[in-house]
Structure formats: structure tokens, C-alpha cells
Design an enzyme around this catalytic site. Sequence first.
Site, PDB file in Angstrom:
ATOM      1  CB  CYS A 151       0.322   6.119 -30.045  1.00  0.00           C
ATOM      2  SG  CYS A 151       0.338   6.584 -28.304  1.00  0.00           S
ATOM      3  CB  CYS A 188       3.902   7.695 -29.781  1.00  0.00           C
ATOM      4  SG  CYS A 188       4.149   6.188 -28.812  1.00  0.00           S
ATOM      5  CG  ASP A 226      -5.512  16.393 -19.276  1.00  0.00           C
ATOM      6  OD1 ASP A 226      -5.410  15.185 -19.002  1.00  0.00           O
ATOM      7  OD2 ASP A 226      -6.425  16.847 -19.997  1.00  0.00           O
ATOM      8  CG  ASN A 231      -8.648   6.888 -15.470  1.00  0.00           C
ATOM      9  OD1 ASN A 231      -8.991   6.659 -14.314  1.00  0.00           O
ATOM     10  ND2 ASN A 231      -8.709   8.098 -16.011  1.00  0.00           N
ATOM     11  N   GLY A 239     -12.284   4.224 -17.771  1.00  0.00           N
ATOM     12  CA  GLY A 239     -12.219   5.575 -18.330  1.00  0.00           C
ATOM     13  C   GLY A 239     -10.954   5.881 -19.104  1.00  0.00           C
ATOM     14  CG  HIS A 248       1.669   6.412 -24.617  1.00  0.00           C
ATOM     15  ND1 HIS A 248       2.585   6.467 -25.656  1.00  0.00           N
ATOM     16  CD2 HIS A 248       2.387   6.630 -23.484  1.00  0.00           C
ATOM     17  CE1 HIS A 248       3.799   6.712 -25.172  1.00  0.00           C
ATOM     18  NE2 HIS A 248       3.704   6.813 -23.840  1.00  0.00           N
ATOM     19  CG  HIS A 263      -2.243   8.692 -19.538  1.00  0.00           C
ATOM     20  ND1 HIS A 263      -2.659   7.820 -20.516  1.00  0.00           N
ATOM     21  CD2 HIS A 263      -3.368   9.182 -18.965  1.00  0.00           C
ATOM     22  CE1 HIS A 263      -3.978   7.783 -20.530  1.00  0.00           C
ATOM     23  NE2 HIS A 263      -4.445   8.591 -19.595  1.00  0.00           N
TER      24      HIS A 263
HETATM   25  P1  AMP Z   1      -7.545   8.980 -19.727  1.00  0.00           P
HETATM   26  O1  AMP Z   1      -9.021   9.267 -19.876  1.00  0.00           O
HETATM   27  O2  AMP Z   1      -7.139   8.545 -18.361  1.00  0.00           O
HETATM   28  O3  AMP Z   1      -7.060   8.041 -20.810  1.00  0.00           O
HETATM   29  O4  AMP Z   1      -6.822  10.375 -19.917  1.00  0.00           O
HETATM   30  C1  AMP Z   1      -6.491  10.898 -21.158  1.00  0.00           C
HETATM   31  C2  AMP Z   1      -6.217  12.357 -20.924  1.00  0.00           C
HETATM   32  O5  AMP Z   1      -5.502  12.860 -22.019  1.00  0.00           O
HETATM   33  C3  AMP Z   1      -7.490  13.206 -20.788  1.00  0.00           C
HETATM   34  O6  AMP Z   1      -7.486  13.858 -19.516  1.00  0.00           O
HETATM   35  C4  AMP Z   1      -7.375  14.203 -21.947  1.00  0.00           C
HETATM   36  O7  AMP Z   1      -7.829  15.489 -21.609  1.00  0.00           O
HETATM   37  C5  AMP Z   1      -5.890  14.181 -22.237  1.00  0.00           C
HETATM   38  N1  AMP Z   1      -5.500  14.518 -23.600  1.00  0.00           N
HETATM   39  C6  AMP Z   1      -6.000  14.002 -24.748  1.00  0.00           C
HETATM   40  N2  AMP Z   1      -5.381  14.542 -25.816  1.00  0.00           N
HETATM   41  C7  AMP Z   1      -4.457  15.412 -25.321  1.00  0.00           C
HETATM   42  C8  AMP Z   1      -3.499  16.287 -25.918  1.00  0.00           C
HETATM   43  N3  AMP Z   1      -3.335  16.381 -27.250  1.00  0.00           N
HETATM   44  N4  AMP Z   1      -2.742  17.052 -25.103  1.00  0.00           N
HETATM   45  C9  AMP Z   1      -2.881  16.981 -23.756  1.00  0.00           C
HETATM   46  N5  AMP Z   1      -3.758  16.165 -23.145  1.00  0.00           N
HETATM   47  C10 AMP Z   1      -4.540  15.398 -23.913  1.00  0.00           C
HETATM   48 ZN    ZN Z   2       2.276   5.711 -27.591  1.00  0.00          ZN
END
Ligand code: AMP
Ligand code: ZN
Length: 112
Positions: free
Chosen positions: A3, A6, A29, A85, A91, A96, A98
Site C-alpha cells: 500500500c 502505508c 498531493d 472518493n 474515482g 488507503h 484518504h
Molecule cells: P483518489 O483518486 O481519491 O484515490 O486520490 C488519490 C490521490 O493520491 C491522487 O490525488 C494522487 O495524485 C495522490 N497520490 C498518489 N500517489 C501519491 C504520492 N506518492 N504522493 C502524494 N500523493 C499521491
Molecule cells: Zn495502507
Amino acid sequence: MDCIFCKIVAGEIPSKKIYEDELVYVFEDIAPTAPIHYLIIPKEHISSAAEITPENSTVISHIFEVIAKLAKELNIQDGFRIVNNCGESAGQTVFHLHFHLLAGRKLEWPAG
Ligand code: AMP
Ligand code: ZN
């Protein structure tokens, strides 16, 4: 468990940390959609909002307390958005739990 969030909590993947305490971790982000675009996550792995239960939900109220505190510090009380989401069709791409905190520009509603 494989993950990405994580691994961010564990420091195995770099992140731009905004805030951390015993329960939650807040970071920028990687692909921001607003001048302020932070992710607020529980340190404990919960895969989505659909997996919140009476046993693991204490962190959820804490997350919203942290968001309110950050909003004051960031001086964005005039307008910010919290997005979750839940599930692929909505989406969700990282499984994990958030919450996106978005601010710093006019946020349209309804949001597509
Ligand atoms: P969601 O589409 O709601 O699952 O959001 C996932 C978010 O995680 C997206 O806005 C991505 O840009 C962000 N994301 C993915 N990998 C990373 C990372 N390594 N560091 C920071 N943000 C990330
Ligand atoms: Zn996790």
C-alpha cells in the site's frame, strides 16, 4: 501489504509532510488540483470509507478536528472542500482511506 500510503506513513516513500500525530498523517498531493491540495490519512490502514466501523472510527472524528485546526492555520476558513472518493466508480485510485483538502481557488459546485 503493498500500500503506497502505508509506505508513506512508514517513510519508505518520500512525501511533503504538512502535519503528523499519533493517529493521522497529512501530506501534499503529488498532482495538486488546487493551490492547497493535501491528503489526510489515518496511519492505520483502512481501505476505504466503506470499511469504517465502530471499532476503527475514532480516527475519523480526529481527522476532522485536524482539518479544522489546519484550516485556521492556513487561513482558509472562507472556503475549503473535503473530498473522499470511495470505490473505483467514484474515482478512488489509492485504496488507503484518504480525505482531500482543497482550497486556494474558487471551487465549483456541483463538482463533476
Ligand atoms: P483518489 O483518486 O481519491 O484515490 O486520490 C488519490 C490521490 O493520491 C491522487 O490525488 C494522487 O495524485 C495522490 N497520490 C498518489 N500517489 C501519491 C504520492 N506518492 N504522493 C502524494 N500523493 C499521491
Ligand atoms: Zn495502507
